[in-house]
Design a protein around this motif. Structure first.
Motif, PDB file in Angstrom:
ATOM      1  N   GLN A 321       0.835  -1.205   0.000  1.00 52.00           N
ATOM      2  CA  GLN A 321       0.000   0.000   0.000  1.00 52.00           C
ATOM      3  C   GLN A 321       0.868   1.252   0.000  1.00 52.00           C
ATOM      4  OE1 GLN A 321      -2.382  -0.769   3.498  1.00 52.00           O
ATOM      5  NE2 GLN A 321      -4.189  -1.258   2.261  1.00 52.00           N
ATOM      6  N   LEU A 322       1.922   1.226   0.810  1.00 49.42           N
ATOM      7  CA  LEU A 322       2.789   2.393   0.886  1.00 49.42           C
ATOM      8  C   LEU A 322       3.496   2.629  -0.444  1.00 49.42           C
ATOM      9  CD1 LEU A 322       3.967   4.650   2.569  1.00 49.42           C
ATOM     10  CD2 LEU A 322       5.722   3.057   3.378  1.00 49.42           C
ATOM     11  N   THR A 323       3.951   1.540  -1.068  1.00 48.23           N
ATOM     12  CA  THR A 323       4.600   1.669  -2.369  1.00 48.23           C
ATOM     13  C   THR A 323       3.638   2.260  -3.396  1.00 48.23           C
ATOM     14  OG1 THR A 323       6.058  -0.203  -1.929  1.00 48.23           O
ATOM     15  CG2 THR A 323       5.718   0.403  -4.237  1.00 48.23           C
ATOM     16  N   LYS A 324       2.388   1.783  -3.366  1.00 51.12           N
ATOM     17  CA  LYS A 324       1.392   2.293  -4.300  1.00 51.12           C
ATOM     18  C   LYS A 324       1.098   3.767  -4.034  1.00 51.12           C
ATOM     19  CE  LYS A 324      -3.195   1.338  -6.184  1.00 51.12           C
ATOM     20  NZ  LYS A 324      -4.383   0.459  -6.153  1.00 51.12           N
ATOM     21  N   ALA A 325       1.001   4.134  -2.743  1.00 54.47           N
ATOM     22  CA  ALA A 325       0.716   5.527  -2.395  1.00 54.47           C
ATOM     23  C   ALA A 325       1.819   6.451  -2.884  1.00 54.47           C
ATOM     24  CB  ALA A 325       0.549   5.665  -0.887  1.00 54.47           C
ATOM     25  N   LEU A 326       3.048   6.034  -2.711  1.00 54.93           N
ATOM     26  CA  LEU A 326       4.176   6.841  -3.170  1.00 54.93           C
ATOM     27  C   LEU A 326       4.179   6.961  -4.688  1.00 54.93           C
ATOM     28  CD1 LEU A 326       6.939   5.498  -0.777  1.00 54.93           C
ATOM     29  CD2 LEU A 326       5.930   7.789  -0.752  1.00 54.93           C
ATOM     30  N   HIS A 327       3.761   5.876  -5.348  1.00 58.99           N
ATOM     31  CA  HIS A 327       3.711   5.892  -6.812  1.00 58.99           C
ATOM     32  C   HIS A 327       2.640   6.850  -7.312  1.00 58.99           C
ATOM     33  CE1 HIS A 327       3.805   4.543 -10.965  1.00 58.99           C
ATOM     34  NE2 HIS A 327       2.514   4.335 -10.895  1.00 58.99           N
ATOM     35  N   VAL A 328       1.436   6.757  -6.753  1.00 60.92           N
ATOM     36  CA  VAL A 328       0.347   7.600  -7.247  1.00 60.92           C
ATOM     37  C   VAL A 328       0.543   9.052  -6.851  1.00 60.92           C
ATOM     38  CG1 VAL A 328      -1.321   5.729  -7.343  1.00 60.92           C
ATOM     39  CG2 VAL A 328      -1.145   7.088  -5.256  1.00 60.92           C
ATOM     40  N   ALA A 329       1.265   9.287  -5.750  1.00 66.40           N
ATOM     41  CA  ALA A 329       1.537  10.668  -5.363  1.00 66.40           C
ATOM     42  C   ALA A 329       2.412  11.359  -6.391  1.00 66.40           C
ATOM     43  CB  ALA A 329       2.202  10.712  -3.996  1.00 66.40           C
ATOM     44  N   ALA A 330       3.196  10.573  -7.107  1.00 63.08           N
ATOM     45  CA  ALA A 330       4.074  11.143  -8.133  1.00 63.08           C
ATOM     46  C   ALA A 330       3.302  11.456  -9.408  1.00 63.08           C
ATOM     47  CB  ALA A 330       5.210  10.181  -8.442  1.00 63.08           C
ATOM     48  N   ASP A 331       2.067  10.974  -9.489  1.00 63.31           N
ATOM     49  CA  ASP A 331       1.241  11.221 -10.664  1.00 63.31           C
ATOM     50  C   ASP A 331      -0.121  11.679 -10.199  1.00 63.31           C
ATOM     51  OD1 ASP A 331      -0.092  11.329 -13.018  1.00 63.31           O
ATOM     52  OD2 ASP A 331       0.262   9.255 -13.618  1.00 63.31           O
ATOM     53  N   ARG A 332      -0.308  12.979 -10.114  1.00 62.31           N
ATOM     54  CA  ARG A 332      -1.551  13.531  -9.568  1.00 62.31           C
ATOM     55  C   ARG A 332      -2.743  13.268 -10.467  1.00 62.31           C
ATOM     56  NH1 ARG A 332       0.285  19.454  -7.271  1.00 62.31           N
ATOM     57  NH2 ARG A 332       2.352  18.847  -6.582  1.00 62.31           N
ATOM     58  N   LYS A 333      -2.511  12.835 -11.696  1.00 55.47           N
ATOM     59  CA  LYS A 333      -3.613  12.650 -12.626  1.00 55.47           C
ATOM     60  C   LYS A 333      -4.349  11.336 -12.395  1.00 55.47           C
ATOM     61  CE  LYS A 333      -1.523  15.444 -16.281  1.00 55.47           C
ATOM     62  NZ  LYS A 333      -1.055  15.477 -17.685  1.00 55.47           N
ATOM     63  N   LEU A 334      -3.763  10.438 -11.618  1.00 54.35           N
ATOM     64  CA  LEU A 334      -4.445   9.174 -11.403  1.00 54.35           C
ATOM     65  C   LEU A 334      -5.716   9.392 -10.605  1.00 54.35           C
ATOM     66  CD1 LEU A 334      -1.615   6.636 -10.549  1.00 54.35           C
ATOM     67  CD2 LEU A 334      -2.900   6.861 -12.654  1.00 54.35           C
ATOM     68  N   PRO A 335      -6.834   8.760 -10.978  1.00 54.55           N
ATOM     69  CA  PRO A 335      -8.083   8.948 -10.251  1.00 54.55           C
ATOM     70  C   PRO A 335      -8.039   8.276  -8.895  1.00 54.55           C
ATOM     71  CG  PRO A 335      -8.333   7.236 -11.909  1.00 54.55           C
ATOM     72  CD  PRO A 335      -6.970   7.844 -12.119  1.00 54.55           C
ATOM     73  N   ALA A 336      -8.968   8.702  -8.029  1.00 59.11           N
ATOM     74  CA  ALA A 336      -9.051   8.107  -6.698  1.00 59.11           C
ATOM     75  C   ALA A 336      -9.454   6.652  -6.788  1.00 59.11           C
ATOM     76  CB  ALA A 336     -10.066   8.879  -5.858  1.00 59.11           C
ATOM     77  N   GLU A 337      -9.021   5.876  -5.795  1.00 54.62           N
ATOM     78  CA  GLU A 337      -9.400   4.465  -5.742  1.00 54.62           C
ATOM     79  C   GLU A 337     -10.878   4.325  -5.428  1.00 54.62           C
ATOM     80  OE1 GLU A 337      -6.984   2.699  -2.717  1.00 54.62           O
ATOM     81  OE2 GLU A 337      -5.692   1.841  -4.240  1.00 54.62           O
ATOM     82  N   SER A 338     -11.456   3.230  -5.841  1.00 54.64           N
ATOM     83  CA  SER A 338     -12.827   2.909  -5.445  1.00 54.64           C
ATOM     84  C   SER A 338     -12.764   1.809  -4.402  1.00 54.64           C
ATOM     85  CB  SER A 338     -13.645   2.452  -6.660  1.00 54.64           C
ATOM     86  OG  SER A 338     -13.036   1.314  -7.244  1.00 54.64           O
ATOM     87  N   GLY A 339     -13.824   1.729  -3.609  1.00 55.28           N
ATOM     88  CA  GLY A 339     -13.843   0.717  -2.553  1.00 55.28           C
ATOM     89  C   GLY A 339     -13.145   1.205  -1.312  1.00 55.28           C
ATOM     90  N   SER A 340     -13.259   0.461  -0.219  1.00 56.30           N
ATOM     91  CA  SER A 340     -12.648   0.857   1.039  1.00 56.30           C
ATOM     92  C   SER A 340     -11.652  -0.194   1.480  1.00 56.30           C
ATOM     93  CB  SER A 340     -13.726   1.052   2.115  1.00 56.30           C
ATOM     94  OG  SER A 340     -14.447  -0.149   2.303  1.00 56.30           O
TER      95      SER A 340
END
Length: 364
Positions: A321-340
């Motif tokens: 999860q942390l790796t994914k968060a760091l990855h998406v933070a580098a690309d602000r264009k990625l949409p928000a995740e769905s689900g909880s």
């Protein structure tokens, strides 16, 4: 409250004077319709015939990257051609280029020279920008008395930037006794010309009851007008009002919508509060990946309260999860995740991000 700031360059607006050619007029109409290729063609033809207004407007299009790749050197070229014909708006535009170092090295003395030339021709933009130079001590000694003098000259011509700047001076008590009543007067004049900064600051005076009785409905009205123009601070403030239930029913879903709009523009406080909503599952599905992403962006944007939250969030996340968060933070264009996500494990002494108990502030 939004931290108020003085502008340092004149906003770039199109010129139109009597006697303009049919081709120039067609270009102006095309520009207003956002048909930039057609506007560029017409302005270029008129500019080559020596039309100073067309030359200046070509400079604007290169300056803003409208219909052409942004190119400050070409913008400077067209501004100079118009300025050589004593076009007062182009004179002021040249000063703005030197103020910001666009296409030239930043040079406040040179900027002031061009602003003074523009002011000699009665340019409200030139007068206002001289006031800004005095207010900031750029190229001249810092002097709010002289700044006020130039702001007033410009404001008498109904120049919205100068009216906003006068409101700012009174709002912050810079060189004059603080007066929310006077700030209200000048903000209102600029707001009636649809200046989004003035609309936001006027809304904040109503929000806090400064110079007027506190009125959340009027605050929201002015914030919405600014938000319609894409102002990130206004979008954030509307989100704040929904989050707090001020003047509207508390609604975290709507708060998240407005925080998202401002966050997408890089507004750090909105990024932080959007991250808080994801961390708390308020108005959006709980997601520590999204929470970390937005709070990390807020931290990178200089919002100091974001930094201490990051290790707390990280301790509640898996490595993936942390790796994914760091990855998406580098690309602000990625949409928000769905689900909880599964609820975190509580740890003593730790608290996840919450909404800030402070009034909306503009940090730049």
């Amino acid at each position: 409250m939004r931290i108020l700031c003085l502008i340092c360059v004149v906003s770039l607006s199109l010129a139109a004077y009597a006697g303009e050619s049919d081709i120039y007029a067609a270009g102006l109409a095309a520009y207003k319709a956002k048909d930039y290729p057609a506007a560029l063609t017409d302005f270029r033809f008129a500019a080559q015939q020596g039309d100073a207004n067309a030359q200046r407007n070509l400079g604007i299009m290169y300056d803003n990257g409208q219909g052409v790749p942004q190119n400050f050197s070409k913008a400077l070229k067209w501004y100079r051609l118009a300025a050589e014909q004593d076009n007062p708006l182009a004179l002021s535009d040249l000063g703005a280029m030197y103020t910001k170092g666009r296409g030239v090295h930043k040079d406040y003395a040179e900027a002031l020279k061009w602003f003074r030339l523009a002011a000699e021709y009665g340019s409200a933009a030139g007068q206002d920008n001289i006031g800004v130079m005095y207010s900031k001590g750029h190229g001249v000694p810092h002097n709010f008395v002289d700044a006020m003098k130039w702001f007033r000259r410009s404001a008498k011509q109904n120049f919205a930037d100068a009216q906003f700047n006068l409101g700012t001076v009174y709002d912050k008590g810079q060189g004059v006794p603080k007066s929310y009543v006077d700030a209200l007067i000048w903000y209102r004049l600029a707001a009636h010309q649809e200046d989004p900064r003035a609309e936001v600051n006027l809304g904040t005076l109503y929000y806090k009851g400064h110079g007027v009785p506190q009125n959340y409905a009027d605050a929201l009205k002015w914030y919405r007008l600014a938000a319609q123009q894409g102002d990130a601070v206004a979008q954030y403030n509307i989100g704040w009002m929904y989050a707090k239930g001020h003047g509207v029913a508390q609604d975290y879903t709507r708060a998240a919508k407005w925080f998202q709009l401002a966050a997408n523009q890089g507004y750090a406080k909105a990024q932080y509060n959007l991250g808080a909503e994801y961390a708390n599952g308020q108005g959006v599905p709980k997601s520590y990946v999204e929470a970390y992403k937005w709070i990390n962006l807020a931290n990178e944007g200089g919002f100091r309260k974001a930094g201490p939250i990051l290790p707390i969030l990280a301790s509640e996340m898996t490595a993936s999860q942390l790796t994914k968060a760091l990855h998406v933070a580098a690309d602000r264009k990625l949409p928000a995740e769905s689900g909880s996500e599964p609820p975190p494990k509580k740890k003593a002494g730790q608290r996840l991000a919450t909404f800030q108990a402070s009034y909306p502030q503009r940090l730049s």
